[in-house]
Design an enzyme around this catalytic site. Structure first.
Site, mmCIF file in Angstrom:
data_model
loop_
_atom_site.group_PDB
_atom_site.id
_atom_site.type_symbol
_atom_site.label_atom_id
_atom_site.label_comp_id
_atom_site.label_asym_id
_atom_site.label_seq_id
_atom_site.Cartn_x
_atom_site.Cartn_y
_atom_site.Cartn_z
ATOM 1 N N THR A 44 0.616 -1.801 0.235
ATOM 2 C CA THR A 44 -0.115 0.052 0.113
ATOM 3 C C THR A 44 0.346 1.107 0.001
ATOM 4 O O THR A 44 1.223 2.253 -0.481
ATOM 5 C CB THR A 44 -1.143 0.200 1.232
ATOM 6 O OG1 THR A 44 -1.717 -0.891 1.114
ATOM 7 C CG2 THR A 44 -2.441 0.771 1.120
ATOM 8 N N ASP A 91 -9.496 -3.196 0.295
ATOM 9 C CA ASP A 91 -8.912 -3.892 0.722
ATOM 10 C C ASP A 91 -9.176 -4.690 2.593
ATOM 11 O O ASP A 91 -8.114 -5.487 1.844
ATOM 12 C CB ASP A 91 -7.414 -2.380 0.895
ATOM 13 C CG ASP A 91 -6.203 -3.593 1.073
ATOM 14 O OD1 ASP A 91 -5.523 -4.183 0.311
ATOM 15 O OD2 ASP A 91 -6.293 -3.934 2.283
#
Length: 367
Positions: free
Chosen positions: A9, A124
């Site tokens: 990320t 996510d």
């Protein structure tokens, strides 16, 4: 879109914001072991490895614009410049409330923003717990889809639909990993000779005594050959195509799982998911994992754009994530900082609507 390696990320968010490969901007994991500074979690030091880095939000401010930021790494000064509007990410704030906040930034009477960076954590988060193919992800995707409608409605409400370009991005893909594919590579190493940093599927192994680095590397390499589902790298065999060579923050030894596999840290992660969300997991469970080789198709990201600058109904070839920075600068009509992206604006030719490249527009980037 092709993300950068590791497909994590913070790594990819900072590449989106800077146009730099991870080896150059220094954010090589969500947390890294820096050989000169020790363990770095989210904070100033993680994002300030390279002081020449000029994120898009700071470049926009230096050019006279106003940036609004809810984005990893955006809460710090770069080149002495920070975002005009800044909020730390807070997962407890409803998505729609975040959109309301940025609309207030766009319509601010004194310093209206011409650039907003907004981070949304779903799907996510749900995928990590339940795997990318679960009904939870279908629901999370629907929730985000509804958010795009909310954004469109708010733009119309504020009469911004003909001025704002909206770019929707993801930063990586996701793969489901069952507990049977967890690998404990510590069985190949002597106890108390190393420390491990990072998270599946990319782990840093740092010898406590650097004189045994070669021995640890050799033992792990032998173990990888025996197991067949992970690989071991050092500064001599790290693939050049990853553009991640940075011994200070990725060395001295890197262990990378093959797609669909994870390491011993996943056992702890599964226990944390069980406690945090009060859900039961079995040997048939699938945990969502990303971070794998960026050449893996399952790690691909997506790019969608809508607004007065963009053609309608056009599809373009797959693009590199490092090229987004120059696209942002092109839209904002500002000078980019030094970056690794393509300097050829023709790569975006099919993206733009004819005769609209000179319009006075503002841009919203949303992930």
């Amino acid at each position: 879109m092709y993300p950068v390696f590791p497909t994590k990320t913070f790594v990819n968010h900072f590449t989106i914001g800077t146009g730099l490969y991870p080896g150059n901007h220094g954010v090589l994991a969500n947390s890294v072991y820096d050989s000169t500074r020790g363990l770095l979690n989210y904070g100033f030091d993680l994002f300030h490895y390279n002081e020449s880095t000029l994120p898009i939000w700071s470049a926009n401010e230096k050019a006279g614009g106003h940036s609004g930021c809810i984005w990893p790494g955006s809460g710090y000064e770069y080149h002495g410049v920070s975002c005009t509007f800044q909020k730390e990410h807070n997962g407890s704030i409803p998505f729609e409330d975040r959109v309301d906040t940025i609309m207030n930034w766009f319509t601010h009477e004194q310093t209206p923003t011409n650039l907003v960076m907004l981070y949304i954590e779903e799907p996510d988060e749900q995928s990590h717990m339940y795997g990318p193919n679960s009904i939870h992800i279908t629901n999370a995707a629907a929730r985000v889809d509804n958010l795009t409608r909310y954004i469109e409605d708010k733009l119309i409400e504020h009469k911004l639909q003909n001025r704002v370009n909206v770019i929707y991005l993801s930063d990586h893909g996701m793969v489901g990993v069952p507990p049977s594919n967890f690998i404990d590579f510590t069985v190949f190493l002597a106890n108390n000779t190393y420390n491990i940093y990072g998270s599946t599927p990319v782990l840093q192994v740092v010898p406590k005594d650097l004189t045994v680095e070669h021995e640890i590397f050799a033992n792990l390499t032998k173990g990888a050959e025996q197991n067949g589902h992970f690989k071991v790298y050092n500064e001599h065999n790290l693939p050049a195509r990853w553009h991640a060579h940075n011994r200070r923050r990725m060395g001295p030894i890197l262990v990378v799982a093959d797609s669909g596999y994870g390491f011993q840290d996943m056992v702890i992660a599964a226990q944390n998911y069980r406690k945090k969300f009060n859900v039961s997991f079995t040997n048939e469970s699938r945990y969502g994992v990303h971070g794998y080789d960026n050449a893996e198709p399952d790690m691909n990201a997506f790019f969608l754009a809508k607004g007065p600058l963009f053609s309608k109904g056009k599809r373009i070839r797959a693009i590199q994530m490092i090229d987004l920075y120059n696209l942002f600068c092109l839209i904002l009509k500002i000078e980019c900082g030094v970056n690794d992206g393509s300097k050829n604006p023709q790569i975006w030719k099919k993206l733009f609507a004819r005769h609209k490249s000179d319009q006075n527009t503002t841009t919203l980037h949303h992930v």
